[in-house]
Structure formats: structure tokens, C-alpha cells
Write a protein that holds these residues in place. Structure first.
Motif, PDB file in Angstrom:
ATOM      1  N   GLU A 262      -9.492 -14.581   1.657  1.00  0.00           N
ATOM      2  CA  GLU A 262      -8.855 -15.190   0.305  1.00  0.00           C
ATOM      3  C   GLU A 262      -8.418 -13.594  -0.529  1.00  0.00           C
ATOM      4  OE1 GLU A 262     -11.461 -16.837   1.669  1.00  0.00           O
ATOM      5  OE2 GLU A 262     -10.817 -18.048   2.056  1.00  0.00           O
ATOM      6  N   TYR A 263      -9.604 -12.733  -0.660  1.00  0.00           N
ATOM      7  CA  TYR A 263      -9.284 -11.744  -1.534  1.00  0.00           C
ATOM      8  C   TYR A 263      -8.356 -10.554  -1.277  1.00  0.00           C
ATOM      9  CZ  TYR A 263     -10.740  -6.913  -3.129  1.00  0.00           C
ATOM     10  OH  TYR A 263     -10.918  -5.879  -3.793  1.00  0.00           O
ATOM     11  N   ASP A 264      -8.039 -10.357   0.077  1.00  0.00           N
ATOM     12  CA  ASP A 264      -6.999  -9.473   0.565  1.00  0.00           C
ATOM     13  C   ASP A 264      -5.465 -10.462   0.115  1.00  0.00           C
ATOM     14  OD1 ASP A 264      -8.568  -7.789   2.254  1.00  0.00           O
ATOM     15  OD2 ASP A 264      -8.498  -8.686   3.528  1.00  0.00           O
ATOM     16  N   LEU A 265      -5.165 -12.137  -0.009  1.00  0.00           N
ATOM     17  CA  LEU A 265      -4.356 -12.895  -0.458  1.00  0.00           C
ATOM     18  C   LEU A 265      -4.009 -11.964  -1.527  1.00  0.00           C
ATOM     19  CD1 LEU A 265      -3.815 -16.138   1.830  1.00  0.00           C
ATOM     20  CD2 LEU A 265      -2.493 -14.269   1.869  1.00  0.00           C
ATOM     21  N   ARG A 266      -5.329 -12.642  -2.700  1.00  0.00           N
ATOM     22  CA  ARG A 266      -5.177 -12.216  -4.221  1.00  0.00           C
ATOM     23  C   ARG A 266      -4.062 -10.668  -4.083  1.00  0.00           C
ATOM     24  NH1 ARG A 266      -9.957 -14.655  -3.833  1.00  0.00           N
ATOM     25  NH2 ARG A 266     -11.663 -12.569  -4.247  1.00  0.00           N
ATOM     26  N   ARG A 267      -5.579  -9.753  -3.474  1.00  0.00           N
ATOM     27  CA  ARG A 267      -4.752  -8.465  -3.816  1.00  0.00           C
ATOM     28  C   ARG A 267      -2.943  -7.936  -3.556  1.00  0.00           C
ATOM     29  NH1 ARG A 267      -4.085  -3.939   0.463  1.00  0.00           N
ATOM     30  NH2 ARG A 267      -5.342  -2.553  -0.425  1.00  0.00           N
ATOM     31  N   GLU A 268      -2.636  -9.066  -2.230  1.00  0.00           N
ATOM     32  CA  GLU A 268      -1.376  -8.398  -1.883  1.00  0.00           C
ATOM     33  C   GLU A 268      -0.179  -9.325  -2.792  1.00  0.00           C
ATOM     34  OE1 GLU A 268       1.172  -8.956   2.084  1.00  0.00           O
ATOM     35  OE2 GLU A 268      -1.293  -9.083   2.695  1.00  0.00           O
ATOM     36  N   GLY A 269      -1.280 -10.378  -3.101  1.00  0.00           N
ATOM     37  CA  GLY A 269      -0.269 -11.505  -4.289  1.00  0.00           C
ATOM     38  C   GLY A 269      -0.145  -9.296  -5.718  1.00  0.00           C
ATOM     39  N   PHE A 270      -1.217  -8.637  -5.974  1.00  0.00           N
ATOM     40  CA  PHE A 270      -1.172  -8.258  -7.589  1.00  0.00           C
ATOM     41  C   PHE A 270      -0.466  -7.109  -6.725  1.00  0.00           C
ATOM     42  CE2 PHE A 270      -2.770  -4.405  -8.968  1.00  0.00           C
ATOM     43  CZ  PHE A 270      -2.419  -4.995 -10.500  1.00  0.00           C
ATOM     44  N   LEU A 271      -1.018  -6.751  -5.558  1.00  0.00           N
ATOM     45  CA  LEU A 271       0.268  -5.759  -5.322  1.00  0.00           C
ATOM     46  C   LEU A 271       2.242  -5.643  -5.491  1.00  0.00           C
ATOM     47  CD1 LEU A 271      -1.783  -3.918  -2.430  1.00  0.00           C
ATOM     48  CD2 LEU A 271      -1.606  -3.472  -5.262  1.00  0.00           C
ATOM     49  N   ASN A 272       2.437  -7.094  -5.328  1.00  0.00           N
ATOM     50  CA  ASN A 272       3.420  -6.920  -4.813  1.00  0.00           C
ATOM     51  C   ASN A 272       3.716  -7.437  -6.278  1.00  0.00           C
ATOM     52  OD1 ASN A 272       3.971  -7.905  -2.125  1.00  0.00           O
ATOM     53  ND2 ASN A 272       3.009 -10.134  -1.773  1.00  0.00           N
ATOM     54  N   GLN A 273       3.136  -8.235  -7.175  1.00  0.00           N
ATOM     55  CA  GLN A 273       3.777  -8.124  -8.456  1.00  0.00           C
ATOM     56  C   GLN A 273       3.943  -6.644  -8.833  1.00  0.00           C
ATOM     57  OE1 GLN A 273       0.460 -10.236  -9.898  1.00  0.00           O
ATOM     58  NE2 GLN A 273       1.337 -12.583 -10.155  1.00  0.00           N
ATOM     59  N   GLN A 274       3.118  -5.676  -8.540  1.00  0.00           N
ATOM     60  CA  GLN A 274       3.454  -4.067  -9.052  1.00  0.00           C
ATOM     61  C   GLN A 274       4.569  -3.674  -8.177  1.00  0.00           C
ATOM     62  OE1 GLN A 274       1.573  -2.873 -11.322  1.00  0.00           O
ATOM     63  NE2 GLN A 274       0.851  -5.842 -11.161  1.00  0.00           N
ATOM     64  N   GLY A 275       5.297  -4.631  -7.606  1.00  0.00           N
ATOM     65  CA  GLY A 275       6.283  -3.519  -6.607  1.00  0.00           C
ATOM     66  C   GLY A 275       5.739  -2.835  -5.824  1.00  0.00           C
ATOM     67  N   VAL A 276       4.579  -3.265  -4.920  1.00  0.00           N
ATOM     68  CA  VAL A 276       3.641  -2.152  -4.602  1.00  0.00           C
ATOM     69  C   VAL A 276       4.007  -2.558  -2.953  1.00  0.00           C
ATOM     70  CG1 VAL A 276       1.594  -0.307  -3.177  1.00  0.00           C
ATOM     71  CG2 VAL A 276       2.990  -0.458  -5.663  1.00  0.00           C
ATOM     72  N   GLU A 277       4.879  -2.077  -1.548  1.00  0.00           N
ATOM     73  CA  GLU A 277       4.721  -3.434  -0.121  1.00  0.00           C
ATOM     74  C   GLU A 277       3.422  -3.203   0.269  1.00  0.00           C
ATOM     75  OE1 GLU A 277       7.096  -3.301   3.832  1.00  0.00           O
ATOM     76  OE2 GLU A 277       7.534  -1.976   2.418  1.00  0.00           O
ATOM     77  N   SER A 278       2.673  -3.348   1.074  1.00  0.00           N
ATOM     78  CA  SER A 278       1.012  -3.867   1.491  1.00  0.00           C
ATOM     79  C   SER A 278       1.510  -3.282   3.315  1.00  0.00           C
ATOM     80  CB  SER A 278       0.561  -4.372   0.731  1.00  0.00           C
ATOM     81  OG  SER A 278      -0.932  -4.931   1.363  1.00  0.00           O
ATOM     82  N   ILE A 279       1.262  -3.219   4.140  1.00  0.00           N
ATOM     83  CA  ILE A 279       1.337  -3.170   5.262  1.00  0.00           C
ATOM     84  C   ILE A 279      -0.487  -2.598   5.875  1.00  0.00           C
ATOM     85  CG2 ILE A 279       3.659  -1.939   5.485  1.00  0.00           C
ATOM     86  CD1 ILE A 279       2.058   0.411   6.535  1.00  0.00           C
TER      87      ILE A 279
END
Length: 101
Positions: free
Chosen positions: A57-74
């Protein structure tokens, strides 16, 4: 840094080809394992702990935050890095070069 993170960092540092990477880069409330500012790309080395407890769940929240910042995550498997860090670094570099083209 974990052993896979150290191994990957050693490879990324010696193969940048003009591409800069940061390690343990803060972004908002999160610390990114690796970050490429030019490509706005975050890289997370995932070990077994990412499947335990509230970590998914933490990783999902983190990825959502990064997406909002325009940062892609792999996400990169720690085992893949342990098996062949040079290959993982080469794949990351090819991906970043494709994003910057």
C-alpha cells in the motif's frame, strides 16, 4: 543502501554517457533509490520487504505521488541486480536514452 542498490549504483556511475543519476534522492515525503532528473525517472530496487506488511500500500501511495509530480517510476527486482547488475544498468540507460530522444 542495500547490497543490490550499491551494485547498481556502481554500474550507473561508470556508464552515464552524459546522463546523470542521483541516489537516495528526496522527493516530497519519499526517498527515491535512484533518480534521473533529465528523464524524470525514479528507480526503486525491490527486495522481499516490498511484499510484506503494509509495504504494498505504501508503494502504491508513493507511485501515485510520483505520478502527480510528473515522475515516472520503474521497479527493479533486487534479485535481477544481484544476478547481473551490469545488464540491469544497461537496460536502464537504454530506457532513459529512449525517453530523452
Amino acid at each position: 543502501m542495500s547490497k543490490p542498490e550499491i551494485m547498481l549504483w556502481q554500474q550507473l556511475r561508470k556508464k552515464p554517457l552524459g546522463i546523470k543519476f542521483r541516489r537516495q534522492h528526496p522527493l516530497g515525503p519519499y526517498i527515491l533509490d535512484f533518480y534521473c532528473p533529465a528523464a524524470k525517472l525514479a528507480m526503486e530496487v525491490d527486495g522481499l520487504s516490498h511484499d510484506m506488511g503494509d509495504r504494498p500500500e505504501y508503494d502504491l501511495r508513493r507511485e501515485g505521488f510520483l505520478n502527480q509530480q510528473g515522475v515516472e517510476s520503474i521497479r527493479i527486482s533486487a534479485q535481477d541486480v544481484l544476478d547481473d547488475a551490469e545488464d540491469v544498468a544497461d537496460r536502464i540507460l537504454r530506457y532513459v536514452q529512449g525517453q530523452l530522444s
